[in-house]
Design a protein around this motif. Structure first.
Motif, PDB file in Angstrom:
ATOM      1  N   PRO A  56      19.242 -44.021  22.406  1.00 32.69           N
ATOM      2  CA  PRO A  56      20.101 -44.805  23.563  1.00 32.69           C
ATOM      3  C   PRO A  56      20.344 -43.290  24.003  1.00 32.69           C
ATOM      4  N   LEU A  57      19.820 -43.120  24.765  1.00 33.17           N
ATOM      5  CA  LEU A  57      20.200 -41.131  25.949  1.00 33.17           C
ATOM      6  C   LEU A  57      19.585 -41.090  27.005  1.00 33.17           C
ATOM      7  N   ALA A  58      18.817 -42.366  27.124  1.00 32.80           N
ATOM      8  CA  ALA A  58      18.672 -42.098  28.976  1.00 32.80           C
ATOM      9  C   ALA A  58      19.699 -42.857  30.201  1.00 32.80           C
ATOM     10  N   ALA A  59      21.200 -43.004  29.457  1.00 34.60           N
ATOM     11  CA  ALA A  59      21.996 -42.834  30.883  1.00 34.60           C
ATOM     12  C   ALA A  59      22.218 -41.647  31.412  1.00 34.60           C
ATOM     13  N   ILE A  60      23.105 -41.656  32.437  1.00 28.71           N
ATOM     14  CA  ILE A  60      23.623 -40.649  33.732  1.00 28.71           C
ATOM     15  C   ILE A  60      24.847 -41.147  33.704  1.00 28.71           C
ATOM     16  N   GLU A  61      25.945 -40.285  33.061  1.00 30.00           N
ATOM     17  CA  GLU A  61      26.991 -40.946  33.151  1.00 30.00           C
ATOM     18  C   GLU A  61      28.567 -40.231  34.014  1.00 30.00           C
ATOM     19  N   ALA A  62      29.144 -39.789  34.458  1.00 29.04           N
ATOM     20  CA  ALA A  62      30.362 -39.561  34.445  1.00 29.04           C
ATOM     21  C   ALA A  62      30.645 -38.181  33.336  1.00 29.04           C
ATOM     22  N   LEU A  63      31.288 -36.900  33.621  1.00 30.28           N
ATOM     23  CA  LEU A  63      32.214 -36.675  32.664  1.00 30.28           C
ATOM     24  C   LEU A  63      33.513 -37.023  32.931  1.00 30.28           C
ATOM     25  N   PRO A  64      34.377 -36.377  31.982  1.00 28.98           N
ATOM     26  CA  PRO A  64      36.113 -36.453  32.118  1.00 28.98           C
ATOM     27  C   PRO A  64      36.468 -34.928  33.356  1.00 28.98           C
ATOM     28  N   ASP A  65      35.744 -34.302  32.837  1.00 30.03           N
ATOM     29  CA  ASP A  65      35.526 -32.565  33.780  1.00 30.03           C
ATOM     30  C   ASP A  65      35.557 -33.092  35.366  1.00 30.03           C
ATOM     31  N   GLY A  66      34.931 -33.828  35.486  1.00 30.88           N
ATOM     32  CA  GLY A  66      34.020 -33.731  37.097  1.00 30.88           C
ATOM     33  C   GLY A  66      33.184 -33.662  36.807  1.00 30.88           C
ATOM     34  N   GLY A  67      31.914 -33.910  35.887  1.00 29.27           N
ATOM     35  CA  GLY A  67      30.861 -32.493  36.162  1.00 29.27           C
ATOM     36  C   GLY A  67      29.723 -34.293  35.406  1.00 29.27           C
ATOM     37  N   LEU A  68      28.711 -34.213  35.167  1.00 26.88           N
ATOM     38  CA  LEU A  68      27.515 -35.321  35.028  1.00 26.88           C
ATOM     39  C   LEU A  68      26.806 -35.522  34.081  1.00 26.88           C
ATOM     40  N   ARG A  69      26.660 -36.220  32.740  1.00 30.05           N
ATOM     41  CA  ARG A  69      25.642 -35.787  32.024  1.00 30.05           C
ATOM     42  C   ARG A  69      24.892 -36.759  31.522  1.00 30.05           C
ATOM     43  N   LEU A  70      23.422 -35.971  31.732  1.00 25.03           N
ATOM     44  CA  LEU A  70      22.120 -36.579  31.918  1.00 25.03           C
ATOM     45  C   LEU A  70      21.523 -36.413  30.721  1.00 25.03           C
ATOM     46  N   GLY A  71      21.420 -37.609  30.004  1.00 23.98           N
ATOM     47  CA  GLY A  71      20.459 -37.848  29.199  1.00 23.98           C
ATOM     48  C   GLY A  71      19.197 -37.143  28.724  1.00 23.98           C
ATOM     49  N   ALA A  72      19.300 -36.808  27.586  1.00 31.99           N
ATOM     50  CA  ALA A  72      17.925 -36.350  26.632  1.00 31.99           C
ATOM     51  C   ALA A  72      16.348 -37.050  27.032  1.00 31.99           C
ATOM     52  N   THR A  73      16.716 -38.124  27.232  1.00 30.38           N
ATOM     53  CA  THR A  73      15.608 -39.393  27.523  1.00 30.38           C
ATOM     54  C   THR A  73      15.549 -39.973  28.920  1.00 30.38           C
ATOM     55  N   ALA A  74      16.171 -39.555  29.598  1.00 32.67           N
ATOM     56  CA  ALA A  74      16.099 -40.253  31.024  1.00 32.67           C
ATOM     57  C   ALA A  74      14.749 -39.780  31.401  1.00 32.67           C
ATOM     58  N   THR A  75      13.860 -40.536  32.810  1.00 37.34           N
ATOM     59  CA  THR A  75      13.164 -39.245  32.694  1.00 37.34           C
ATOM     60  C   THR A  75      13.378 -38.768  34.057  1.00 37.34           C
ATOM     61  N   ASN A  76      12.572 -38.067  34.385  1.00 35.48           N
ATOM     62  CA  ASN A  76      12.610 -36.933  35.541  1.00 35.48           C
ATOM     63  C   ASN A  76      12.645 -38.058  36.555  1.00 35.48           C
ATOM     64  N   ALA A  77      12.180 -38.697  36.810  1.00 35.62           N
ATOM     65  CA  ALA A  77      12.353 -39.363  37.910  1.00 35.62           C
ATOM     66  C   ALA A  77      13.459 -40.322  38.571  1.00 35.62           C
ATOM     67  N   ASP A  78      14.058 -40.925  37.206  1.00 35.30           N
ATOM     68  CA  ASP A  78      15.560 -41.158  36.983  1.00 35.30           C
ATOM     69  C   ASP A  78      16.460 -40.779  37.543  1.00 35.30           C
ATOM     70  N   THR A  79      16.328 -38.820  37.123  1.00 30.56           N
ATOM     71  CA  THR A  79      17.336 -38.206  36.820  1.00 30.56           C
ATOM     72  C   THR A  79      16.601 -37.896  38.502  1.00 30.56           C
ATOM     73  N   ALA A  80      16.331 -37.200  39.211  1.00 28.38           N
ATOM     74  CA  ALA A  80      15.843 -37.083  40.886  1.00 28.38           C
ATOM     75  C   ALA A  80      16.510 -38.145  42.048  1.00 28.38           C
ATOM     76  N   TRP A  81      16.300 -39.267  41.295  1.00 28.78           N
ATOM     77  CA  TRP A  81      16.902 -40.419  42.240  1.00 28.78           C
ATOM     78  C   TRP A  81      17.980 -40.956  41.693  1.00 28.78           C
ATOM     79  N   ASN A  82      19.141 -40.883  40.866  1.00 28.56           N
ATOM     80  CA  ASN A  82      20.155 -41.054  40.606  1.00 28.56           C
ATOM     81  C   ASN A  82      21.389 -40.711  41.756  1.00 28.56           C
ATOM     82  N   GLU A  83      22.109 -41.456  42.502  1.00 27.92           N
ATOM     83  CA  GLU A  83      22.623 -41.500  43.732  1.00 27.92           C
ATOM     84  C   GLU A  83      23.745 -40.054  43.245  1.00 27.92           C
ATOM     85  N   ASP A  84      24.085 -39.576  41.931  1.00 29.05           N
ATOM     86  CA  ASP A  84      25.601 -38.943  41.714  1.00 29.05           C
ATOM     87  C   ASP A  84      24.227 -37.398  41.840  1.00 29.05           C
ATOM     88  N   VAL A  85      23.671 -37.152  41.122  1.00 28.91           N
ATOM     89  CA  VAL A  85      22.123 -36.513  41.401  1.00 28.91           C
ATOM     90  C   VAL A  85      21.928 -36.074  43.307  1.00 28.91           C
TER      91      VAL A  85
END
Length: 340
Positions: free
Chosen positions: A55-84
């Motif tokens: 369960p490491l595929a999530a891309i989610e906001a961090l409390p400090d304003g940053g963004l967490r990219l899960g290690a098993t999220a694919t490169n495609a899902d990361t590139a096309w994520n709206e926040d990214v």
């Protein structure tokens, strides 16, 4: 391919524990690099620990304003994520400049950091290679070395790091969170990959058994003024001869903050903070950019076939910084029709 056993892990501690129980083992996510290496007998693990279902595929906001990219999220899902796309467009463009859509649909963020060099001699078992067989020698030094490094080399290795994504990450400076037999820890991205020195077989600073869990991006994404410039031999599916990630903050025409990282020139994504400091407080002009490019490359050394990379990198740095200052908010992807 050599025979191996396989375990599909269901939790991070399960993966870490299973790997620790097998002496010659490896984690596998998308497998887009490891399977190739196993087919070529460059890598010969006898046990694989699949992390693809963790369960490491999530891309989610961090409390400090940053963004967490899960290690098993694919490169495609990361590139096309709206926040990214909206907050870290430099990362979006760098990922899309790499590999092919099919590979990006399989490759994971953690796996991208773990890519191994594309040095010809590393893949050729008939030739000596210190990275593949420590102490055997480096065939690239004195050999054909057109794609090899010009910065941070050693007498043991002149291989380059192949990732596009990691060049953008070097500029954005995330934190790499890992979990291993000794617990969890965080590694600054600039400390994750390493230069070859006399241990070129070690690509990074992970301890044995450690697994990448996430990449935590800081809040600052340089979404207004950035450029990812990639120079390669053909228009698709080729690794960078030289790439540049440039990001600026401007007050009028004055640079107030800057990030500058290069790919295809060293054993690791090459970020030069001294050069970044030279940009701060200076006008965003061609003269400033040329001075900074000279600083980045003052210790660059060609190896014969790759001498052209020094001038190529100098021009690429100037061009990427100019594009970033102009705020074009696009990447440039240039291919070379013939050998310079």
């Amino acid at each position: 391919m050599n025979p191996f056993t396989y375990h599909r892990a269901t939790a991070v501690d399960d993966a870490v524990r299973d790997k620790a129980g097998h002496s010659n083992s490896a984690y596998i996510g998308g497998g887009t690099n490891l399977i190739d290496l196993m087919k070529e007998n460059v890598e010969r693990p006898t046990h694989l620990v699949s992390v693809g279902k963790l369960p490491l595929a999530a891309i989610e906001a961090l409390p400090d304003g940053g963004l967490r990219l899960g290690a098993t999220a694919t490169n495609a899902d990361t590139a096309w994520n709206e926040d990214v796309k909206s907050r870290y467009p430099l990362l979006n463009q760098a990922i899309l400049a790499g590999a092919s859509p099919q590979l990006r649909n399989m490759a994971t963020n953690g796996g991208n950091l773990m890519q191994r060099t594309r040095c010809y001699y590393f893949y050729d078992l008939a030739t000596p290679c210190n990275k593949r067989e420590p102490g055997s020698g480096c065939s690239a030094i004195g050999g054909y070395n057109r794609i090899h490094a010009i910065l941070g080399t050693s007498e043991a290795c002149i291989a380059t790091h192949p990732s596009d994504m990691c060049v953008a990450l070097a500029a954005l400076a995330p934190t790499v969170r890992v979990s291993g037999p000794g617990g969890e820890r965080s590694i600054a991205f600039e400390d994750f990959h390493r230069l070859p020195g006399d241990r070129p077989e070690k690509d990074n600073t992970l301890e044995p058994g450690e697994l990448i869990v996430s990449l935590d991006l800081p809040a600052k994404g340089f979404e207004k003024n950035f450029s990812y410039l990639k120079l390669r031999d053909r228009s698709s599916y080729a690794f960078a001869l030289v790439s540049v990630a440039a990001a600026l903050e401007l007050d009028g025409n004055t640079i107030t903050d800057a990030r500058l990282a290069l790919g295809g020139v060293a054993h690791k994504p090459w970020r030069d903070q001294e050069a970044e400091n030279l940009l701060k407080g200076q006008p965003a002009t061609a003269e400033t950019f040329a001075r900074v490019a000279a600083k980045v490359l003052e210790n660059a050394q060609g190896q014969g076939s790759n001498d052209f990379k020094i001038e190529l990198a100098r021009r690429a740095i100037v061009r990427a910084l100019r594009q970033a200052a102009e705020g074009s908010q696009t990447a440039s992807d240039v291919f070379l029709n013939s050998n310079p």
